[in-house]
Design a protein around this motif. Sequence first.
Motif, PDB file in Angstrom:
ATOM      1  N   VAL A   1       0.846  -1.188   0.000  1.00  0.00           N
ATOM      2  CA  VAL A   1       0.000   0.000   0.000  1.00  0.00           C
ATOM      3  C   VAL A   1       0.880   1.236   0.000  1.00  0.00           C
ATOM      4  O   VAL A   1       2.016   1.218   0.497  1.00  0.00           O
ATOM      5  N   GLU A   2       0.382   2.313  -0.585  1.00  0.00           N
ATOM      6  CA  GLU A   2       1.173   3.532  -0.687  1.00  0.00           C
ATOM      7  C   GLU A   2       1.337   4.225   0.655  1.00  0.00           C
ATOM      8  O   GLU A   2       2.370   4.836   0.927  1.00  0.00           O
ATOM      9  N   ASP A   3       0.334   4.132   1.508  1.00  0.00           N
ATOM     10  CA  ASP A   3       0.345   4.889   2.757  1.00  0.00           C
ATOM     11  C   ASP A   3      -0.165   3.996   3.892  1.00  0.00           C
ATOM     12  O   ASP A   3      -1.306   4.135   4.330  1.00  0.00           O
ATOM     13  N   PRO A   4       0.651   3.050   4.375  1.00  0.00           N
ATOM     14  CA  PRO A   4       0.161   2.110   5.399  1.00  0.00           C
ATOM     15  C   PRO A   4      -0.155   2.803   6.718  1.00  0.00           C
ATOM     16  O   PRO A   4       0.472   3.807   7.081  1.00  0.00           O
ATOM     17  N   MET A   5      -1.127   2.252   7.442  1.00  0.00           N
ATOM     18  CA  MET A   5      -1.494   2.771   8.747  1.00  0.00           C
ATOM     19  C   MET A   5      -0.730   2.023   9.822  1.00  0.00           C
ATOM     20  O   MET A   5      -0.410   0.842   9.669  1.00  0.00           O
ATOM     21  N   SER A   6      -0.433   2.700  10.909  1.00  0.00           N
ATOM     22  CA  SER A   6       0.289   2.071  12.007  1.00  0.00           C
ATOM     23  C   SER A   6      -0.688   1.380  12.951  1.00  0.00           C
ATOM     24  O   SER A   6      -1.872   1.716  13.011  1.00  0.00           O
ATOM     25  N   THR A   7      -0.170   0.394  13.686  1.00  0.00           N
ATOM     26  CA  THR A   7      -0.992  -0.328  14.655  1.00  0.00           C
ATOM     27  C   THR A   7      -0.097  -0.828  15.779  1.00  0.00           C
ATOM     28  O   THR A   7       1.087  -0.470  15.849  1.00  0.00           O
ATOM     29  N   ASP A   8      -0.625  -1.655  16.683  1.00  0.00           N
ATOM     30  CA  ASP A   8       0.159  -2.134  17.813  1.00  0.00           C
ATOM     31  C   ASP A   8       0.357  -3.643  17.721  1.00  0.00           C
ATOM     32  O   ASP A   8      -0.210  -4.318  16.866  1.00  0.00           O
ATOM     33  N   GLN A   9       1.183  -4.190  18.638  1.00  0.00           N
ATOM     34  CA  GLN A   9       1.519  -5.607  18.579  1.00  0.00           C
ATOM     35  C   GLN A   9       0.304  -6.483  18.824  1.00  0.00           C
ATOM     36  O   GLN A   9       0.153  -7.548  18.206  1.00  0.00           O
ATOM     37  N   ALA A  10      -0.585  -6.065  19.727  1.00  0.00           N
ATOM     38  CA  ALA A  10      -1.778  -6.854  20.006  1.00  0.00           C
ATOM     39  C   ALA A  10      -2.632  -7.014  18.744  1.00  0.00           C
ATOM     40  O   ALA A  10      -3.192  -8.083  18.489  1.00  0.00           O
ATOM     41  N   THR A  11      -2.727  -5.951  17.968  1.00  0.00           N
ATOM     42  CA  THR A  11      -3.480  -6.022  16.715  1.00  0.00           C
ATOM     43  C   THR A  11      -2.800  -6.957  15.728  1.00  0.00           C
ATOM     44  O   THR A  11      -3.450  -7.804  15.107  1.00  0.00           O
ATOM     45  N   ARG A  12      -1.500  -6.832  15.583  1.00  0.00           N
ATOM     46  CA  ARG A  12      -0.781  -7.694  14.640  1.00  0.00           C
ATOM     47  C   ARG A  12      -0.899  -9.163  15.040  1.00  0.00           C
ATOM     48  O   ARG A  12      -1.075 -10.042  14.179  1.00  0.00           O
ATOM     49  N   ASP A  13      -0.827  -9.441  16.334  1.00  0.00           N
ATOM     50  CA  ASP A  13      -0.945 -10.826  16.796  1.00  0.00           C
ATOM     51  C   ASP A  13      -2.336 -11.398  16.489  1.00  0.00           C
ATOM     52  O   ASP A  13      -2.469 -12.549  16.052  1.00  0.00           O
ATOM     53  N   LEU A  14      -3.384 -10.603  16.736  1.00  0.00           N
ATOM     54  CA  LEU A  14      -4.743 -11.070  16.478  1.00  0.00           C
ATOM     55  C   LEU A  14      -4.978 -11.245  14.982  1.00  0.00           C
ATOM     56  O   LEU A  14      -5.627 -12.216  14.549  1.00  0.00           O
ATOM     57  N   GLU A  15      -4.465 -10.333  14.163  1.00  0.00           N
ATOM     58  CA  GLU A  15      -4.609 -10.471  12.718  1.00  0.00           C
ATOM     59  C   GLU A  15      -3.933 -11.748  12.212  1.00  0.00           C
ATOM     60  O   GLU A  15      -4.490 -12.480  11.388  1.00  0.00           O
ATOM     61  N   ASP A  16      -2.719 -12.010  12.711  1.00  0.00           N
ATOM     62  CA  ASP A  16      -2.008 -13.224  12.288  1.00  0.00           C
ATOM     63  C   ASP A  16      -2.754 -14.478  12.737  1.00  0.00           C
ATOM     64  O   ASP A  16      -2.811 -15.475  12.013  1.00  0.00           O
ATOM     65  N   PHE A  17      -3.324 -14.435  13.939  1.00  0.00           N
ATOM     66  CA  PHE A  17      -4.099 -15.567  14.444  1.00  0.00           C
ATOM     67  C   PHE A  17      -5.311 -15.835  13.555  1.00  0.00           C
ATOM     68  O   PHE A  17      -5.593 -16.988  13.170  1.00  0.00           O
TER      69      PHE A  17
ATOM     70  N   SER B   1      -6.706  -0.275  15.497  1.00  0.00           N
ATOM     71  CA  SER B   1      -6.506  -1.380  16.433  1.00  0.00           C
ATOM     72  C   SER B   1      -7.577  -2.429  16.185  1.00  0.00           C
ATOM     73  O   SER B   1      -8.672  -2.118  15.705  1.00  0.00           O
ATOM     74  N   LEU B   2      -7.258  -3.681  16.507  1.00  0.00           N
ATOM     75  CA  LEU B   2      -8.205  -4.784  16.413  1.00  0.00           C
ATOM     76  C   LEU B   2      -8.215  -5.506  17.736  1.00  0.00           C
ATOM     77  O   LEU B   2      -7.170  -5.905  18.247  1.00  0.00           O
ATOM     78  N   ARG B   3      -9.407  -5.688  18.319  1.00  0.00           N
ATOM     79  CA  ARG B   3      -9.553  -6.357  19.597  1.00  0.00           C
ATOM     80  C   ARG B   3     -10.680  -7.384  19.512  1.00  0.00           C
ATOM     81  O   ARG B   3     -11.453  -7.384  18.566  1.00  0.00           O
ATOM     82  N   GLN B   4     -10.776  -8.249  20.521  1.00  0.00           N
ATOM     83  CA  GLN B   4     -11.811  -9.275  20.540  1.00  0.00           C
ATOM     84  C   GLN B   4     -12.391  -9.412  21.939  1.00  0.00           C
ATOM     85  O   GLN B   4     -11.728  -9.122  22.939  1.00  0.00           O
ATOM     86  N   GLY B   5     -13.634  -9.849  22.010  1.00  0.00           N
ATOM     87  CA  GLY B   5     -14.294 -10.097  23.282  1.00  0.00           C
ATOM     88  C   GLY B   5     -15.139 -11.351  23.189  1.00  0.00           C
ATOM     89  O   GLY B   5     -15.493 -11.803  22.097  1.00  0.00           O
ATOM     90  N   GLY B   6     -15.461 -11.945  24.335  1.00  0.00           N
ATOM     91  CA  GLY B   6     -16.218 -13.186  24.369  1.00  0.00           C
ATOM     92  C   GLY B   6     -17.629 -12.984  24.898  1.00  0.00           C
ATOM     93  O   GLY B   6     -17.860 -12.170  25.807  1.00  0.00           O
ATOM     94  N   PHE B   7     -18.587 -13.753  24.341  1.00  0.00           N
ATOM     95  CA  PHE B   7     -19.995 -13.660  24.733  1.00  0.00           C
ATOM     96  C   PHE B   7     -20.580 -15.061  24.812  1.00  0.00           C
ATOM     97  O   PHE B   7     -20.164 -15.968  24.092  1.00  0.00           O
ATOM     98  N   ALA B   8     -21.574 -15.209  25.663  1.00  0.00           N
ATOM     99  CA  ALA B   8     -22.212 -16.515  25.832  1.00  0.00           C
ATOM    100  C   ALA B   8     -23.166 -16.839  24.698  1.00  0.00           C
ATOM    101  O   ALA B   8     -23.357 -18.000  24.357  1.00  0.00           O
TER     102      ALA B   8
END
Length: 222
Positions: free
Chosen positions: A80-96, A151-158
Amino acid sequence: MQHAANPHTELLAESFYVVHDGTMTWADVPGLAQYAAVHVERDLGEGTYRFDYSRHPIAALARNWLISRGADPGQLTVDVEDPMSTDQATRDLEDFLAVSGDRFGIRDDYTHDSPDFYKTWIIATDSRPDPGQQPVRVFYEDVDTANHSYSLRQGGFATIEAARSWVDRVGHPDNPLPPLTAAPSARAAGAGAHSTVAITFSAPGPAQAPATPENIPTRHRR
């Protein structure tokens, strides 16, 4: 993207792309997925090609689709011409998510992309939850356009219904994502209630009016 060449001719035999189409908000139903995963296969002997594509709400799920069709996870690169920055937690979740195979069944998703409120939520069922984890997840991507980051995050629900209640109030400061692991009392009360979780992919629902941060609509699917 990733390209695979024929070792005998050095000509491209396959290509894998993840592309973003921001016009989806205006050209189709508001809230629909804006990423497309594209797989191109070339028959060099016949001089023909075929391609297939699939739409996804976030890039990590588009990568997942490509990997399931033979893309090398270690070779998929971002161009991409202009990538956006993120954090390690986001990168880990994306890779997962990219290598999670068919573990998660997408039940609903919505992308709201006004300049001051760019968010994507995804409700998914987990076919193989770890011990103590809730069987339903929400993946939430929050884009900070002013600081050119996300950022990308996740949460759990019943239940699916509990997840939908959360996304109905997405963006409110008093509405944090709950942890993936249920409290011990909740696990005891729900023991055996979710012994199996079906993986289902549903067609998009009917058109809706654009959302606002205070009232993002949920496309209920059956």
